[in-house]
Enzyme design. Structure first.
Site, PDB file in Angstrom:
ATOM      1  N   GLU A   1       8.624   0.478   4.500  1.00 47.90           N
ATOM      2  CA  GLU A   1       8.157  -0.115   5.719  1.00 47.90           C
ATOM      3  C   GLU A   1       7.547  -1.667   5.528  1.00 47.90           C
ATOM      4  O   GLU A   1       6.684  -2.046   4.435  1.00 47.90           O
ATOM      5  CB  GLU A   1       7.001   0.693   6.411  1.00 47.90           C
ATOM      6  CG  GLU A   1       6.666   0.156   8.101  1.00 47.90           C
ATOM      7  CD  GLU A   1       5.498   0.741   8.670  1.00 47.90           C
ATOM      8  OE1 GLU A   1       5.924   1.342   9.604  1.00 47.90           O
ATOM      9  OE2 GLU A   1       4.408   0.785   7.964  1.00 47.90           O
TER      10      GLU A   1
ATOM     11  N   ARG B   1       0.694  -1.244  -0.118  1.00 43.12           N
ATOM     12  CA  ARG B   1      -0.055  -0.184  -0.013  1.00 43.12           C
ATOM     13  C   ARG B   1       0.749   1.365  -0.100  1.00 43.12           C
ATOM     14  O   ARG B   1       2.090   1.090   0.511  1.00 43.12           O
ATOM     15  CB  ARG B   1      -1.172  -0.040   1.389  1.00 43.12           C
ATOM     16  CG  ARG B   1      -0.330   0.319   2.754  1.00 43.12           C
ATOM     17  CD  ARG B   1      -0.768   1.891   2.863  1.00 43.12           C
ATOM     18  NE  ARG B   1      -0.133   2.252   4.053  1.00 43.12           N
ATOM     19  CZ  ARG B   1       1.042   2.628   4.439  1.00 43.12           C
ATOM     20  NH1 ARG B   1       1.810   2.531   3.323  1.00 43.12           N
ATOM     21  NH2 ARG B   1       1.487   3.179   5.439  1.00 43.12           N
TER      22      ARG B   1
HETATM   23  P1  GTP Z   1       2.277   5.975  12.352  1.00 41.83           P
HETATM   24  O1  GTP Z   1       2.842   5.425  10.943  1.00 41.83           O
HETATM   25  O2  GTP Z   1       1.780   7.442  12.047  1.00 41.83           O
HETATM   26  O3  GTP Z   1       0.988   5.194  12.776  1.00 41.83           O
HETATM   27  O4  GTP Z   1       3.369   5.741  13.332  1.00 41.83           O
HETATM   28  P2  GTP Z   1       4.635   5.056  13.604  1.00 41.83           P
HETATM   29  O5  GTP Z   1       5.529   5.141  12.610  1.00 41.83           O
HETATM   30  O6  GTP Z   1       5.130   5.410  14.997  1.00 41.83           O
HETATM   31  O7  GTP Z   1       4.118   3.473  13.549  1.00 41.83           O
HETATM   32  P3  GTP Z   1       3.737   2.493  14.569  1.00 41.83           P
HETATM   33  O8  GTP Z   1       5.035   1.538  14.717  1.00 41.83           O
HETATM   34  O9  GTP Z   1       3.055   2.641  15.747  1.00 41.83           O
HETATM   35  O10 GTP Z   1       2.913   1.577  13.434  1.00 41.83           O
HETATM   36  C1  GTP Z   1       1.727   2.303  12.843  1.00 41.83           C
HETATM   37  C2  GTP Z   1       1.097   1.283  12.161  1.00 41.83           C
HETATM   38  O11 GTP Z   1       0.711   0.111  12.796  1.00 41.83           O
HETATM   39  C3  GTP Z   1      -0.264   1.775  11.828  1.00 41.83           C
HETATM   40  O12 GTP Z   1      -0.342   2.454  10.357  1.00 41.83           O
HETATM   41  C4  GTP Z   1      -1.012   0.413  11.918  1.00 41.83           C
HETATM   42  O13 GTP Z   1      -1.181  -0.234  10.427  1.00 41.83           O
HETATM   43  C5  GTP Z   1      -0.539  -0.440  12.882  1.00 41.83           C
HETATM   44  N1  GTP Z   1      -0.791  -0.115  14.196  1.00 41.83           N
HETATM   45  C6  GTP Z   1      -0.335   0.183  15.171  1.00 41.83           C
HETATM   46  N2  GTP Z   1      -0.742   0.001  16.138  1.00 41.83           N
HETATM   47  C7  GTP Z   1      -1.816  -0.428  16.073  1.00 41.83           C
HETATM   48  C8  GTP Z   1      -3.098  -0.731  16.914  1.00 41.83           C
HETATM   49  O14 GTP Z   1      -2.988  -0.480  17.852  1.00 41.83           O
HETATM   50  N3  GTP Z   1      -4.187  -1.475  16.164  1.00 41.83           N
HETATM   51  C9  GTP Z   1      -4.333  -1.696  15.001  1.00 41.83           C
HETATM   52  N4  GTP Z   1      -5.203  -2.199  14.428  1.00 41.83           N
HETATM   53  N5  GTP Z   1      -2.917  -1.406  14.002  1.00 41.83           N
HETATM   54  C10 GTP Z   1      -2.092  -0.713  14.561  1.00 41.83           C
HETATM   55 MG    MG Z   2       2.988   3.666   9.858  1.00 43.67          MG
END
Ligand code: GTP
Ligand code: MG
Length: 227
Positions: A169, A73
């Protein structure tokens, strides 16, 4: 199982999303944004091909293929802008290019928990891959109960004007973890669910994440015993 690939993001679609976001003035250099998406998409293609090749090789050389299926994606403009704001990064092309590593993402869904680490190892060991970031939410699940292995890898992409290291990622999780995350995501983003219901389901889902992990561990033991 082959990878469900995305076509290169539709330029018109990105323009429309950017228009709707109201931030078009802040991100005037639209062409550069498209160029970042093109390069990241090329990175996803490279990693996708590597994973497809591993998938083929597992099918030929081993009884068990750790890869169940894969999806690719590209991050929507809305979620890109949301992330920049949430993390307090400047809304500029430079900042996007430097700070946002998950514009291109591939999810690998495996059969068993140990398969997650097999796939990670087979990918990261490749000589043109660099591991940039690793978050093991299986060893340390999120408070919600979310489990998955998240890695950001960089892969060289050959363009007409040179070679560029591109971050992609890769989220690796079992079928059980994937099923859980889809349902929890629905609960999280559905806006019309009454608060008491959200609270109840959230608590149950948190528990079920642990239950699922237990079941998957025990099923893995049976599988290994049969090998
Ligand atoms: P973002 O990409 O902005 O969310 O932050 P980040 O780079 O710190 O990422 P993180 O490692 O927290 O992971 C983000 C991605 O993991 C999200 O876009 C979701 O696809 C998935 N994810 C993380 N936490 C959760 C959760 O509690 N529930 C679900 N369903 N998916 C999650
Ligand atoms: Mg992310």
């Amino acid at each position: 199982m082959i990878l469900e690939r995305n076509n290169f993001p539709n330029v018109k679609q990105i323009a429309k999303e950017l228009d709707r976001s109201g931030l078009k003035d802040q991100l005037k250099d639209f062409k550069s944004l498209i160029a970042i998406y093109q390069l990241r998409h090329a990175g996803a293609n490279e990693i996708g091909t590597k994973l497809e090749n591993l998938d083929d090789e597992y099918s030929v050389n081993y009884d068990h293929n750790p890869i169940h299926h894969m999806e690719e994606r590209m991050k929507s403009i809305n979620s890109l802008l949301r992330k920049l704001k949430k993390k307090g990064y400047p809304i500029t092309i430079d900042s996007i290019s430097k700070n946002i590593h998950d514009i291109a993402g591939i999810r690998v869904v495996t059969n068993y928990i140990e398969d997650i680490y097999k796939v990670e190892d087979a990918l990261v060991r490749q000589s043109d891959i660099t591991l940039l970031k690793r978050k093991d939410y299986i060893k340390e699940p999120k408070p919600s109960g979310y489990r998955s292995l998240h890695i950001v890898v960089s892969v060289p992409v050959f363009q007409s004007n040179g070679v560029f290291d591109v971050p992609v990622e890769v989220q690796i999780r079992t079928i059980g973890m994937d099923m859980w995350a889809s349902l929890e995501h629905k609960l999280r983003y559905k806006t019309d669910v009454p608060a008491d219901k959200v609270e109840k389901h959230t608590a149950n889902l948190q528990k079920y994440a642990g239950d699922l992990y237990d079941i998957e561990t025990r099923m893995q033991e049976i599988f290994k015993d049969l090998q």
